[in-house]
Scaffold this active site. Structure first.
Site, PDB file in Angstrom:
ATOM      1  NE  ARG A 158      -1.590  -0.162   6.865  1.00 40.13           N
ATOM      2  CZ  ARG A 158      -2.131  -0.758   7.933  1.00 40.13           C
ATOM      3  NH1 ARG A 158      -3.297  -0.347   8.387  1.00 40.13           N
ATOM      4  NH2 ARG A 158      -1.489  -1.747   8.549  1.00 40.13           N
ATOM      5  CG  HIS A 163      -0.188   0.025   2.525  1.00 39.85           C
ATOM      6  ND1 HIS A 163       0.372   1.162   3.067  1.00 39.85           N
ATOM      7  CD2 HIS A 163       0.099  -0.977   3.399  1.00 39.85           C
ATOM      8  CE1 HIS A 163       0.962   0.876   4.202  1.00 39.85           C
ATOM      9  NE2 HIS A 163       0.824  -0.421   4.431  1.00 39.85           N
ATOM     10  CD  GLU A 194       2.335  -5.082   8.310  1.00 37.73           C
ATOM     11  OE1 GLU A 194       2.612  -6.275   8.125  1.00 37.73           O
ATOM     12  OE2 GLU A 194       3.005  -4.138   7.862  1.00 37.73           O
ATOM     13  CG  HIS A 219      -0.823  -4.588   4.909  1.00 40.06           C
ATOM     14  ND1 HIS A 219      -1.221  -3.333   5.287  1.00 40.06           N
ATOM     15  CD2 HIS A 219      -1.961  -5.250   4.541  1.00 40.06           C
ATOM     16  CE1 HIS A 219      -2.533  -3.230   5.167  1.00 40.06           C
ATOM     17  NE2 HIS A 219      -3.000  -4.377   4.719  1.00 40.06           N
TER      18      HIS A 219
END
Length: 229
Positions: A60, A9, A87, A182
């Site tokens: 995100r 991202h 993440e 991520h």
């Protein structure tokens, strides 16, 4: 030859503030939006197209994918979101400034928390608002799947079933796929694809908002990989 595009991202507000983010649902910064749009422009310029997008449950990553697809006029393609692409869960470090954490615990310990595949950050408890069991988007997860903390090896363990059961199947069916996720979920995936050792993955750095193209053979062995910049 099979092709797959991996994309971390764009810069988030907490990347900008140098804070541990993990599963905290932080938005993109202004720079992050620019990075995401630029990635879409690059992919379009190089003639890429996609049939499906994969992303996490965190805005995100979702927004980065959407900005990319908008630049490519591909917002209409199917996308699949999964917590397995989230993440790494950084436990009680989430929300803390990284430099302040280094000052408190020492650079060596913080480096281990960040990059050692087997090192756990301090855990949260189940009453902590950061515990994902308090978030409705994770209501379908089992108690075992809801982390209190997570090391990189555990991140790999949750990413790989989604890779083997969902993403690989789509690519085998000749769908052109982009994975927008991520730093650590992609690091876990790359460790598996590239057969990296723990020491090698510790050194792996994945830049924000830069498309990473993987060319694979029919058995999903890497032929080559490269960034688009």
């Amino acid at each position: 030859m099979l092709k797959l595009v991996l994309l971390r991202h764009g810069q988030s507000e907490w990347n900008l503030e140098n804070r541990f983010t993990g599963w905290t649902d932080v938005d993109l910064s202004e720079e992050g939006v620019k990075q995401a749009k630029h990635a879409g422009e690059l992919l379009k310029k190089e003639g890429y197209s996609f049939d499906i997008g994969f992303t996490s449950l965190l805005k995100r990553s979702i927004k980065t994918l959407h900005y990319v697809l908008e630049e490519m006029d591909l917002l209409w393609i199917p996308e699949e979101k999964s917590w397995r692409l989230n993440e790494r869960f950084y436990g009680a470090l989430q929300g803390l400034n990284k430099e302040e954490t280094i000052a408190k615990y020492g650079a060596e310990q913080v480096h281990k928390w960040r990059r050692d595949p087997h090192e756990h950050p301090p855990a949260v408890d189940r009453k902590d608002p950061r515990f994902p069991g308090n978030d409705p988007r994770y209501k379908g997860l089992t108690e075992r799947e809801l982390p209190l903390t997570e090391n990189l090896s555990e991140t790999m363990e949750r990413v790989l079933p989604f890779w083997t059961e969902t993403i690989m199947q789509a690519v085998r069916n000749h769908k052109k796929a982009i994975i927008c996720a991520h730093g650590n979920s992609l690091r876990a995936l790359i460790q598996y694809i590239d057969h990296l050792t723990d020491e090698e993955v510790t050194m792996l750095d994945i830049p924000l908002g830069i498309p990473w193209v993987y060319e694979l053979d029919e058995d999903f062995n890497r032929i080559r990989h490269y960034y688009l910049e």
